[in-house]
Design an enzyme around this catalytic site. Sequence first.
Site, mmCIF file in Angstrom:
data_model
loop_
_atom_site.group_PDB
_atom_site.id
_atom_site.type_symbol
_atom_site.label_atom_id
_atom_site.label_comp_id
_atom_site.label_asym_id
_atom_site.label_seq_id
_atom_site.Cartn_x
_atom_site.Cartn_y
_atom_site.Cartn_z
ATOM 1 N N TRP A 190 0.893 -1.279 0.032
ATOM 2 C CA TRP A 190 -0.253 -0.047 0.011
ATOM 3 C C TRP A 190 0.737 1.163 0.026
ATOM 4 O O TRP A 190 2.195 1.025 0.046
ATOM 5 C CB TRP A 190 -0.823 -0.040 1.302
ATOM 6 N N ASP A 191 0.340 2.277 0.095
ATOM 7 C CA ASP A 191 1.160 3.589 -0.093
ATOM 8 C C ASP A 191 1.863 3.959 1.282
ATOM 9 O O ASP A 191 2.553 5.038 1.570
ATOM 10 C CB ASP A 191 0.427 4.785 -0.586
ATOM 11 N N TRP A 192 1.739 3.170 2.281
ATOM 12 C CA TRP A 192 2.176 3.206 3.494
ATOM 13 C C TRP A 192 2.946 1.938 4.006
ATOM 14 O O TRP A 192 3.296 1.592 5.182
ATOM 15 C CB TRP A 192 1.417 3.662 4.774
ATOM 16 N N ASN A 501 -13.867 1.159 0.860
ATOM 17 C CA ASN A 501 -13.119 2.469 0.830
ATOM 18 C C ASN A 501 -12.874 2.869 -0.741
ATOM 19 O O ASN A 501 -12.104 2.320 -1.428
ATOM 20 C CB ASN A 501 -11.760 2.091 1.566
ATOM 21 N N GLU A 502 -13.754 4.052 -0.739
ATOM 22 C CA GLU A 502 -13.102 4.694 -2.046
ATOM 23 C C GLU A 502 -13.334 4.026 -3.524
ATOM 24 O O GLU A 502 -12.938 4.563 -4.411
ATOM 25 C CB GLU A 502 -11.934 5.414 -2.050
ATOM 26 N N GLU A 599 -11.233 11.161 6.166
ATOM 27 C CA GLU A 599 -9.898 10.927 5.739
ATOM 28 C C GLU A 599 -9.237 12.165 5.430
ATOM 29 O O GLU A 599 -9.970 13.048 4.629
ATOM 30 C CB GLU A 599 -9.679 9.916 4.590
HETATM 31 C C1 BMA Z 1 -6.772 7.029 1.107
HETATM 32 C C2 BMA Z 1 -6.802 5.782 2.203
HETATM 33 C C3 BMA Z 1 -5.676 5.050 1.697
HETATM 34 C C4 BMA Z 1 -4.482 5.622 1.652
HETATM 35 C C5 BMA Z 1 -4.533 7.279 2.021
HETATM 36 C C6 BMA Z 1 -3.384 7.824 1.833
HETATM 37 O O1 BMA Z 1 -6.990 6.670 -0.360
HETATM 38 O O2 BMA Z 1 -8.001 5.181 1.694
HETATM 39 O O3 BMA Z 1 -5.833 4.001 0.586
HETATM 40 O O4 BMA Z 1 -3.508 5.069 2.276
HETATM 41 O O5 BMA Z 1 -5.554 7.718 1.130
HETATM 42 O O6 BMA Z 1 -2.990 8.031 0.200
#
Ligand code: BMA
Length: 924
Positions: A190-192, A501-502, A599
């Site tokens: 993932w991005d983290w 999610n998204e 978020e």
């Molecule tokens: C959103 C989250 C994650 C991601 C974060 C930071 O998209 O739902 O998918 O880690 O932003 O980019």
Amino acid sequence: MRLHLLLLLALCGTGTTAAALSYSLRGNWSICNGNGSLELPGAVPGCVHSALFQQGLIQDSYYRFNDLNYRWISLDNWTYSKEFKIPFEISKWQKVNLILEGVDTISKILFNEVTIGETDNMFNRYSFDITNVVRDVNSIELRFQSAVLYAAQQSKAHTRYPVPPDCPPLVQKGECHVNFVRKEQCSFSWDWGPSFPTQGIWKDVRIEAYNICHLNDFTFSPIYDKSAQAWNLEIEATFDVVSSKPVGGQVIVAIPKLQTQQMYNLELQPGKRIVELFLNISKNITVETWWPHGHGNQTGYNMTILFELDGGLNIEKSAKVYFRTVELIEEPIKGSPGLSFYFKINGFPIFLKGSNWIPADSFQDRVTSELFRKKMKFFSRHSHRIIGSIFLFKCSCPLPAGAGLAVVLQPGWSNWLRLLLQSVVDANMNTLRVWGGGIYEQDEFYELCDELGIMVWQDFMFACALYPTDQGFLDSVRAEVAYQIKRLKSHPSIIIWSGNNENEEALMMNWYHISITDRPIYIKDYVTLYVENIRELVLAGDKSRPFITSSPTNGAETVAEGWVSQNPNSNYFGDVHFYDYISDCWNWKVFPRARFASEYGYQSWPSFSTLEKVSSTEDWSFSSKFSLHRQHHEGGNKQMLYQAGLHFKLPKSTDPLRTFKDTIYLTQVMQAQCVKTETEFYRRSRSEIVDQQGHTMGALYWQLNDIWQAPSWASLEYGGKWKMLHYFAQNFFAPLLPVGFENENTFYIYGVSDLHSDYSMTLTVRVHTWSSLEPVCSCVTEHLVMKGGEAVRLYEEPVSQLLRRCGNCTRESCVVSFYLSADHELLSPTNYHFLSSLKEAVGLCKAQITAIISQQGDIFVFDLETSAVAPFVWLDVGSIPGRFSDNGFLMTEKTRTILFYPWEPTSKSELEQSFHVTSLTDIY
Ligand code: BMA
């Protein structure tokens, strides 16, 4: 509220026979790779990576570049096997099942060399009938297929149209097609987070044998009957009746503390049977409701259910029942188009404050809380005086603001889960969103949330992708969803289900460049999965909490637009996700005045002591191969420096290690200050409509915790250490908070209250010069009434007037601080407002800060003294586990006392040796 499975011995007819017996297959198994070249013992629950590590065959997977070095582990097809003797006479049992609470993920199961079933979903619980194959001595084998290879095969077989994204961005160094396998989506990177697509038996395994009938599961939902003004409990029990004749008997449900006991007769016909019971609680009995943290107690009641069935078969269960109602309010708002989006708990509107939860580790077997549940010592200190529902931060007391519950652990115990969740409430949060790219968390997680008063926004596990809807996939999802609803629905902490999610946004904002003519195919798939399957299962299985299809979504508006909105991120409906790394985060005007921000966030680097454990000397610079490797978000390191550079001078020491450490510090300062500004904007927008927008009722920043030691949006580092942001959260989420900001050169202070009643108090506003430890001016307002549950303007003054009023102030030479108090008691944290960028600050000089450390019982006291005003004072004790009462603060006074709560026993000399203090003046 774990449902305790009691294996009750029942007397059947003449002899004494157990009605059900269970034999655990936890413990040592044998693990073997695809070509048989590697064979090793491995623990169940566990995974191949952990087994290889425990045998010394691999290093720590998180060390340096090992995520790439160990890719081979996930690409191999491993087999788990075990031989065992059942310590009771198995032939005497009518029905024998093999229960697997969690298999990760694709496997074929052989029992005594007979294939008994397959698994394809790590979120499902599997039960296989082994009555005809089980013997006294048995062998069991789980032949796994690599989830990475399986996902590739499934995607290839889906020939009609692609289901994007194929692969994660290259910077994530991950595996492809994770959307084709029902497995933790972030385990492919993932991005983290790193790519560790684990394989193994990750939860409990056992054999269950029974006669007559067996209670498979049992759930309950408290329901409030408004018209009768009374609580009821809907109870559902699922039986497998193996007797050829109906089984009769009675069931007694009791909640002693509520003086409630009810008896029902029942007759179970052969086969799978569901028993539904309805328990009335007399309206004359006072039922204490469960409240989120900061709003009241988390009262729960012990309940027992005893089934007394024919043949002397007794089955007893016990559970903790909590009573609360939850409503998602979507209604018109005066002066603003669209609909509100907020939660009422027990009829009371609550602003959701908190963050987003991701899996605590790539290897779930490392996240356990079994031991410390029993052994942990909690002690409450006299720092938080509770008067009504108001938390008073005392001004003159020896224990400073932020001192709260502390946790002391014995060394070596795994304490992760409780530590992380305790840190949530210690930071004045009341909500976590269990994000859809991870896992449905383990039972302990939700039990702790129930106990601590943490509301959970529970996503279903689908994230940032489109998903297939062929029958096999849907069947697997349906089983997963039905099971998870049953497992989790009795927890009061869970206040909402959310489909994904998204994914609505991905579809409607066309993240994957789907041609407009093809879009209907994908919309159809979207509706099939989240509406016709998941939503339908939620409505059938759990009527006690709301459901939304996605996050972000427009709620009722999304429904009205056919389940996908043109702009799911609208400020007028539902929730938003907002990220902007380019605009200046000190400018609140860049943030969306949304109904609910679920978020938002900024990255920072974890502390050096955390990184040090997984890196070597050559890695310790911001531009090293390692620093680049651990950054999974394209351009992330540059973005952090860019954002920091807007307001701070960037470190450039002659010592490269010093520069690295200072840069880490500065990314944390930047992140803390950015998220503070944004969160304060959301909190002060709760009561207002400005330009037809507002009534913000939620702020959940991205993200709470880290999965490994790397740069990320998290406020808690891997291992639990608080970043500066987490200390800031403790203040910016305080129940009473003054928020300062500017609009058109006028300085405003809003008062934000999450309390249930109105309180009288005063606001003190001080102006300091950067060059002096004495304020240049100070004023105290008349008594004002801070209304409960509101954000109101308390103060306004043109900046020019403020500067003139306070001697020779300029924007660059002065800073404003303010707090709320009553009768000399501090009611809020002391907040501040910068009048210029700190890189332009005039008068700041290098602060010499010293600390005298002393011990008071289990707590350590740091008496600080500074030679000059110091912004962002950072106290660091390296990797000694624990947290300070406050940190990252602006020190405008000569002395200050800060406490340190150790999480494991430590000593004054250890602390003295590890202690280091930094402030912004060190990098000027
Ligand atoms: C959103 C989250 C994650 C991601 C974060 C930071 O998209 O739902 O998918 O880690 O932003 O980019």
